[in-house]
Write a protein that holds these residues in place. Sequence first.
Motif, mmCIF file in Angstrom:
data_model
loop_
_atom_site.group_PDB
_atom_site.id
_atom_site.type_symbol
_atom_site.label_atom_id
_atom_site.label_comp_id
_atom_site.label_asym_id
_atom_site.label_seq_id
_atom_site.Cartn_x
_atom_site.Cartn_y
_atom_site.Cartn_z
ATOM 1 N N ILE A 9 -7.120 12.939 -9.001
ATOM 2 C CA ILE A 9 -7.561 13.090 -7.614
ATOM 3 C C ILE A 9 -7.405 11.756 -6.883
ATOM 4 C CG2 ILE A 9 -9.525 13.727 -6.153
ATOM 5 C CD1 ILE A 9 -10.252 15.746 -8.219
ATOM 6 N N LEU A 10 -6.627 11.811 -5.802
ATOM 7 C CA LEU A 10 -6.458 10.606 -4.987
ATOM 8 C C LEU A 10 -7.477 10.736 -3.852
ATOM 9 C CD1 LEU A 10 -2.514 10.560 -4.641
ATOM 10 C CD2 LEU A 10 -3.899 10.067 -6.641
ATOM 11 N N VAL A 36 -8.589 8.199 -8.342
ATOM 12 C CA VAL A 36 -7.993 6.882 -8.049
ATOM 13 C C VAL A 36 -7.862 6.776 -6.540
ATOM 14 C CG1 VAL A 36 -6.712 6.668 -10.229
ATOM 15 C CG2 VAL A 36 -5.636 7.798 -8.294
ATOM 16 N N GLU A 37 -7.817 5.529 -6.044
ATOM 17 C CA GLU A 37 -7.696 5.382 -4.591
ATOM 18 C C GLU A 37 -6.687 4.303 -4.209
ATOM 19 O OE1 GLU A 37 -11.388 3.924 -2.796
ATOM 20 O OE2 GLU A 37 -12.166 3.660 -4.840
ATOM 21 N N THR A 38 -5.847 3.918 -5.197
ATOM 22 C CA THR A 38 -4.787 2.942 -4.889
ATOM 23 C C THR A 38 -3.483 3.388 -5.582
ATOM 24 O OG1 THR A 38 -5.289 1.680 -6.880
ATOM 25 C CG2 THR A 38 -6.379 0.940 -4.856
ATOM 26 N N PRO A 61 -8.443 4.517 2.958
ATOM 27 C CA PRO A 61 -8.317 3.178 3.547
ATOM 28 C C PRO A 61 -7.153 2.395 2.934
ATOM 29 C CG PRO A 61 -10.590 3.594 2.795
ATOM 30 C CD PRO A 61 -9.780 4.775 2.387
ATOM 31 N N ARG A 62 -6.929 2.521 1.582
ATOM 32 C CA ARG A 62 -5.904 1.680 0.961
ATOM 33 C C ARG A 62 -4.727 2.493 0.390
ATOM 34 N NH1 ARG A 62 -8.394 -1.668 -3.417
ATOM 35 N NH2 ARG A 62 -9.985 -0.063 -3.584
ATOM 36 N N PHE A 63 -4.719 3.782 0.694
ATOM 37 C CA PHE A 63 -3.704 4.637 0.075
ATOM 38 C C PHE A 63 -3.525 5.878 0.933
ATOM 39 C CE2 PHE A 63 -2.447 6.742 -4.269
ATOM 40 C CZ PHE A 63 -1.139 6.343 -4.075
#
Length: 482
Positions: A9-10, A36-38, A61-63
């Motif tokens: 899951i992003l 994950v978020e990057t 915000p970052r991806f």
Amino acid sequence: MAQPIRMLILEDSEDDLLLMLRALRRGGMDPYCERVETAEGMQAALEQGAWDVIVADYNMPRFSALAGLDIMKEMGIDLPFIVVSGKIGEDLAVAAMKAGAHDYLMKGNLSRLVPAIEREIREADERRRRRQAEEAMHTQFIQISTIFDSLNALVYVVDMQSFRLLYLNKYGAQLFGSAWEGKFCYEVIQSGKTVPCDFCTNDKLLQDGKPSPPFIWEYQNTTSGRWYQCIDRAVRWTDGQLVRMEIAIDITERKEMERMKDEMISAVSHEMHTPLTAMMGFTEFLLENEVNREQQVSCLRTIYKETERLNELITNFLQLQRLKAGMVKFRIAPVAVKLLIADAVSLYAAATKRHSFTVECPEDLPPVRGNEEQLYQVVSNLISNAIKYSPEGGEILVGARRDESMVTLWVRDQGIGITPEFQEKIFERFFRVDNTDRRKIGGAGLGLTLVHEVVAAHGGRVWVESRVGEGSTFYVSLPVMG
Ligand code: ADP
């Protein structure tokens, strides 16, 4: 029982993740997930684990989901990729789908998530199966074409409706060129043809729309002149269509052998017939008539000459056959050419009154490597021809000398000579220079063939120098016994 599922899951929001998990469990799933978020986080997760599906938040915000799709593509991974977004917007959905996402849904409508995942997993499975089947087929195709490429035979496949070539093996490409793809079979294989061949076998390969047993036939290619035995049959091609496959084996040599055999049988029987007829005629004459001694001798002389001719023909013929078939292993030993020449000359000199013989041979001539009996045959055939083809008589010169590692021997006559155009052909089987002068001289055209074969088998060479009306010199060079 809840269906276990591995999800990547992003997502930057833990809350949204919890909402998602609740929706999944409600929908009967048992999710194992990693959030994950990057980009780095996603790459690491993809490298480590085997996932069933990726669900991505459109914007983080970052991806972003689109950046996630790029990573997946770069890594050559095909997983169901579902985008979820808090915002409603057709343009966003279109952008995500264009970038390769499989579905797009709103965070406010998570009840669609489970059916979307199920459908996409099914489709991804289907895609994988298809890909595997295609890969297996491709591998099989490569294996089969490797086999066909290693064959010493032409193999090709043609669309029976359009006559376009679908496959040509390496052997075929070497014969007809490598630019065959999409061209007509008759254009490539029967080069220059603009319409299907009248001997095309298409209509022989199907019966009520089903493949018939293979059709086997022989034909001579118009381009190369070579003979082929062809095995044609209708086979199902990769796209399921029935196509014509032909395997053509080069049988030129076999055909040539058959032709030679037929020719040989008819020539030998013809040549045997002539002396036999003469022999029968003269014996019959002697039996049925009161003849004086002089007539008797004359008849018997003719009979004797014809017997000799028949004997020469049969000896040459048998020798040649044995030599060709490699049936006999001949004993190889040092052979003294000087003695061979002396033997042959003394034999033939006794049989002719019109010719005089001269021998030129140094005392220290080294022996050659070979079989004495066969080499005697060579010298004797050359001397016999020198006599035959100088009907007016004259000098016959037989000589030999050393030329480095070879001994060259020659037989020179002052006979009728040979025109340049025939000087090579005379070594071919049954070839006889055909002019009225020579037709009177008997022979089957085998003597020089035998000479050529024997000399070649000894690692030597034979050639002729001749002028019409002046005479001929036959040369034979043979390796010195070392
Ligand atoms: P044959 O003498 O039985 O016809 P050969 O193979 O010995 O067969 O010779 C082939 C042909 O070569 C002969 O028919 C003749 O035309 C030609 N030939 C061979 N030897 C000579 C020669 N010494 N002079 C002229 N022609 C020759």
